[in-house]
Design a protein around this motif. Structure first.
Motif, mmCIF file in Angstrom:
data_model
loop_
_atom_site.group_PDB
_atom_site.id
_atom_site.type_symbol
_atom_site.label_atom_id
_atom_site.label_comp_id
_atom_site.label_asym_id
_atom_site.label_seq_id
_atom_site.Cartn_x
_atom_site.Cartn_y
_atom_site.Cartn_z
ATOM 1 N N GLY A 87 84.664 60.173 59.119
ATOM 2 C CA GLY A 87 83.332 60.444 59.539
ATOM 3 C C GLY A 87 82.641 61.868 58.729
ATOM 4 O O GLY A 87 83.350 62.748 58.822
ATOM 5 N N ASP A 141 84.110 60.800 64.881
ATOM 6 C CA ASP A 141 84.896 59.928 64.216
ATOM 7 C C ASP A 141 86.435 60.398 64.105
ATOM 8 O O ASP A 141 87.261 59.403 63.983
ATOM 9 C CB ASP A 141 84.536 59.061 63.270
ATOM 10 N N TRP A 209 87.133 54.466 72.515
ATOM 11 C CA TRP A 209 87.408 55.631 72.363
ATOM 12 C C TRP A 209 88.613 56.239 72.963
ATOM 13 O O TRP A 209 89.639 56.790 72.562
ATOM 14 C CB TRP A 209 86.251 56.835 72.282
#
Length: 692
Positions: A87, A141, A209
């Motif tokens: 990310g 991320d 997640w």
């Protein structure tokens, strides 16, 4: 559970586990983990080897998928680096997931065939990363990286843990201090590295997640022989605050054995990712003797059937789904199921099919069809990074004969059976029935001790309960089994429906969501009103005090399990109170929780096998089982406030009613009422109420 409560619970739990008790007490060893015991056991490997050597199908086709994978070839030079970024600027996480795939696949080839070349390759890849990687970073991320690659790295390492030259200690250090502590634990529950869920509103992140980091937590706990970490993952699966816990990930039950997945309105690729991750968690727990596949009355089976049916091309029902996102919980809504990525194949179905169909003998027509379409399952490929989200090769790894069964058991429930009053955090008023016939309203009013304000709670298994009104014997029920906001709580004759089953989800500080399992929308005070007689309805959980209830015992038989000496329970011996293991006779460690002798808002502990005797604090602070002499002094000495546990707010600590500074605690295994602070004291003064 709220963020602060979870953080306090885990910090104190870990500190207490490290420090233990005082005096002559020594920490009790936690049950040993089975090794290998993540996604595969030694019995699994023995079966694979036997079947591959015999040329038995479909194992042989699955083996050939592995052998022909470009990532299973020996001789690979690892590309370990100190910093992995997922990310934002400078992303290089492909280095990590490529090498993990190679380590895992080479480890499989060594374990099944005995090839030293592949074993050496897997060992060298893992050792290179454990001696090099120090940081996983990037934008949000990075938490996907910690979860996905954390559980995968631990699985590769678990296969290799006894291989000559493999640095087990180095890998444990990597998993604990690079993956788990700063990332997975922080994301799920918050810790010294920061608040949970990256500082966002608890419902902001999609289920996958949480699930990725739950998988990493369970896997790292097992590989590192850290029962405390493993237990965090298991507890989060059952009762966690975020969208990955089982009721939040699977919010709605539909007819026909189907259950809606949290990401179904988003797209099917992420839905299948989440399904695969929940199966991964359940499989690892199963290999340690815990049946999460069956938890909540096989709720995961129903969700997997739902996702499989839709991705096979069939229609499924869909209920409008709401959640809060961002940092302030702004309401978002999905009203239709998404067809994006519909029909995508991921190597997740063999694990699920073989558990439910062959271990358990349950019908799974849609899962079976999906597994058949993907057989033999392969592994990651270079087409897209998402193909590395699963380890793959399920046909080889999970095919098992019908009727193979297993020894895992459902964990127990979190509330002992008995009679309770339910008081709402908003204003302390009690849930009551307005009548004694079918359809009678359920509302909240000032507690008067009436039988219409008392409820019999009975565990049905897998953390689900029936709730019956004491006055009428009728069941707590959500009208018409509705999934809608505002559907009324009422009384009704028992019919076994999902709208008459409830879960008690901890919210912290001794409060719970009383959650009907069909809708995952808890008991809610209409209009957040403090008036008398306000109806109770179901509503999406918004962290409100009008949705949090304290369960106060009216007549509940329990054992009181020590928090920091989990094999020991409060018991009386020659009338002296202490904590012991293997208590005999069993009744010496059983107490009836009753309204406090001096104040009904407190609690007193009456002996089950010596009725009329209560745990009572004597003048010197010692706790004895003494007969109730009816005096005010005795009543004060035998009445306690039932507070959230000092070491874990999901459990309880007991303050003296007449001196809130003093708590029941054990010292040298004897029970006292004392004041104190610190991790050791908090652990000594925290207990779990469990069924006899």
């Amino acid at each position: 559970m709220n963020k602060k409560a979870w953080t306090i619970a885990i910090v104190f739990s870990l500190m207490a586990g490290l420090l233990g008790g005082i005096g002559a007490e020594k920490a009790t060893a936690a049950p040993a983990f089975n090794h290998p015991g993540l996604l595969h056991t030694q019995a699994d490997f023995d079966r694979m080897t036997q079947m591959v050597n015999a040329g038995t199908q479909p194992y042989l086709d699955g083996w050939n998928e592995l052998v022909n994978s470009p990532y299973s070839q020996s001789g690979w030079t690892p590309r370990a680096t100190a910093t992995i970024i997922r990310g934002g600027t400078g992303q290089n996480y492909a280095l990590l997931y490529n090498d993990i795939a190679r380590a895992y696949q080479n480890a499989l080839r060594w374990k099944i065939s005995g090839s030293a070349a592949h074993g050496d390759t897997a060992r060298d890849i893992l050792n290179a990363w454990s001696s090099t990687l120090t940081t996983i970073t990037g934008n949000a991320d990075r938490y996907l990286a910690s979860g996905l690659y954390g559980y995968q790295m631990a699985n590769a390492a678990e296969i290799m843990r006894d291989y000559p030259g493999f640095d087990v200690a180095g890998m444990q250090d990597l998993l604990l201090n690079v993956f788990y502590k700063p990332l997975s634990e922080r994301f799920l529950i918050g810790n010294e590295f920061g608040g949970d869920h990256n500082g966002a509103y608890i419902q902001n992140y999609w289920a996958n997640w949480d699930l990725a980091n739950m998988a990493a937590t369970v896997a790292i706990g097992i590989f590192c022989d850290r029962r405390d970490i493993y237990d965090i993952g298991i507890e989060y699966f059952k009762h966690g605050a975020g969208n990955g816990s089982i009721y939040n990930a699977i919010p709605f039950l539909h007819p026909g054995g189907l259950a809606q997945w949290q990401e179904s309105g988003r797209d099917q690729g992420h839905t299948l990712l989440g399904i695969g991750l929940m199966a991964t968690i359940a499989e690892m727990a199963w290999n340690q003797g815990d049946d999460l596949y069956g938890w909540a009355n096989n709720r995961f089976l129903r969700a997997a059937e739902y996702a499989a049916k839709y991705n096979n091309g069939d229609d499924v029902p869909f209920a409008a789904y709401e959640w809060g996102n961002g940092t302030n919980g702004a309401v978002q809504t999905q009203t239709v199921i998404s067809d994006a990525s519909r029909g995508q194949m991921r190597p997740i179905w063999e694990m699920i099919y073989n558990h439910y169909a062959n271990r358990r003998g349950l019908p799974v027509p849609n899962i079976s069809a999906c597994a058949g379409l993907g057989r033999p399952e392969g592994g990651p490929n270079s087409s897209h990074a998402s193909t590395f989200d699963q380890l793959g090769f399920g046909t080889l790894l999970y095919t098992r004969p019908a009727g193979s069964g297993g020894t895992a058991a459902l964990p127990g429930g979190n509330i002992p059976d008995g009679i309770y009053r339910f008081t709402v955090r908003l204003d302390g008023k009690a849930m009551e029935a307005a009548g004694a016939s079918n359809g009678a309203d359920v509302r909240k009013s000032t507690y008067t001790g009436g039988a219409n304000q008392q409820w019999t709670v009975t565990h049905l298994g897998g953390g689900q309960y029936s709730i019956r009104n004491v006055q009428s014997g009728l069941y707590l029920d959500v009208a018409s089994g509705s999934l809608a906001h505002g559907a009324s709580f009422q009384l009704w004759s028992g019919n076994g429906g999902d709208n008459q089953r409830f879960a008690f989800i901890p919210t912290g500080e001794g409060y719970f969501r009383i959650t009907p399992v069909h809708s995952n929308k808890p008991a809610d005070v209409t209009g957040v009103s403090t008036a008398e007689g306000v109806p109770i309805q179901q509503w999406r959980y918004i962290l409100g005090s009008h949705q949090q209830w304290r369960l106060e015992p009216v007549s509940v038989a329990v054992r009181l399990q020590s928090h920091n000496f989990a094999d020991r329970y409060i018991r009386h011996s020659n009338y002296r109170a202490r904590i012991d293991s293997a208590v005999s006779p069993a009744g010496d460690a059983q107490f009836k929780l009753v309204p406090g002798l001096t104040d009904a808002n407190g609690v007193s502990f009456e002996s089950v096998n010596f009725p009329g005797r209560f745990l009572r604090v004597r003048a010197n602070g010692e706790v004895w089982l003494d007969p109730n002499d009816g005096t005010e002094a005795f009543k004060n000495d035998a009445t306690f406030r039932r507070a959230a546990g000092l070491a874990d707010p999901r459990k309880y600590s007991y303050q003296m009613w007449s001196d809130a500074a003093r708590y029941l605690r054990h010292s040298n295994y004897l029970l006292y009422a004392q004041a104190g602070s610190g991790a050791t004291f908090n652990g000594d003064a925290t207990f779990q109420e469990v069924s006899p």
